[in-house]
Write an enzyme that holds these catalytic residues in place. Sequence first.
Site: not given
Ligand code: AMP
Length: 269
Positions: A27, A30, A33, A143, A183
Amino acid sequence: MKIIYKKNDLIKFLKHEQNLGFVPTMGNIHNGHLSLVKKSIKECKKTIVSIFVNKPQFNKKNDFNNYPKTLKKDINLLKRLKVDCVYMPSEKDIYHDGINKKNKINSFSKKLCGKYRPGHFEAVVDVINRFIKIIKPKKIFMGEKDYQQYKIVEHFVSKNYKKIIVVCCKTIRERNGTALSSRNVLLSIKEKVVSGHIYNFLKKNKYNIFKNLLTLNFIRRKILELGANKIDYIEILDINKIIKPYRKSKKNRIFIGYYLGSTRLVDNI
Ligand code: AMP
């Protein structure tokens, strides 16, 4: 766009769709995602996004409690992209049988972030495995920003689910170079400027670092001078030789995990 909270409702909704794209998130959606979501929509017939802040992968209670939650905004952003379904399960729905620490995962999980967050990647793999069993996706989109996570999940999935592909999507950055991350909302304006400086410094000097013209000690000192409070690690790895089978060609990348104030950031350049 359907919003689903219960595993059984989700299984009914998906109706054994064969060409399903899955984007797991915690969640605070951004553009990073959303780039994964867009890729999934392009490549798959249906796209499902999960929003689940996975408690077992947090090492500090505070970090879990402070994790930014913006559900209403998240849902609106996903609606705009015409995602088929958002799955927001309860902890009980996912961990009805307790946490599983026994999945066999690659030893790369002990390096970089894994050294500083014991059990973190085991918990990530556990939750992804649980989602896979419910959703049965054809592709999972992850990502490059969390490259270590991508590599470990990709390795686990390739060993255990031969037909599922884990797609790595490039890092989306803010204008100053800072990698988008949930974050980042915890950073002050000044800290955001510093994270941009650190990214640009590493990017500018990357080839001199690879050629050993600049030592990692020098780089570490510079990053602290730029305003980082603490560096967990800064390492150069050949990404073609992280997990077997290795590729012959060399592709170096700098991996960093560091703190700005009390916020921990990771990046790879
Ligand atoms: P998270 O919500 O932080 O667990 O991220 C969910 C997915 O989004 C994960 O596969 C992350 O690697 C990907 N992700 C987060 N930030 C970025 C970014 N700046 N660019 C591309 N993918 C991202």
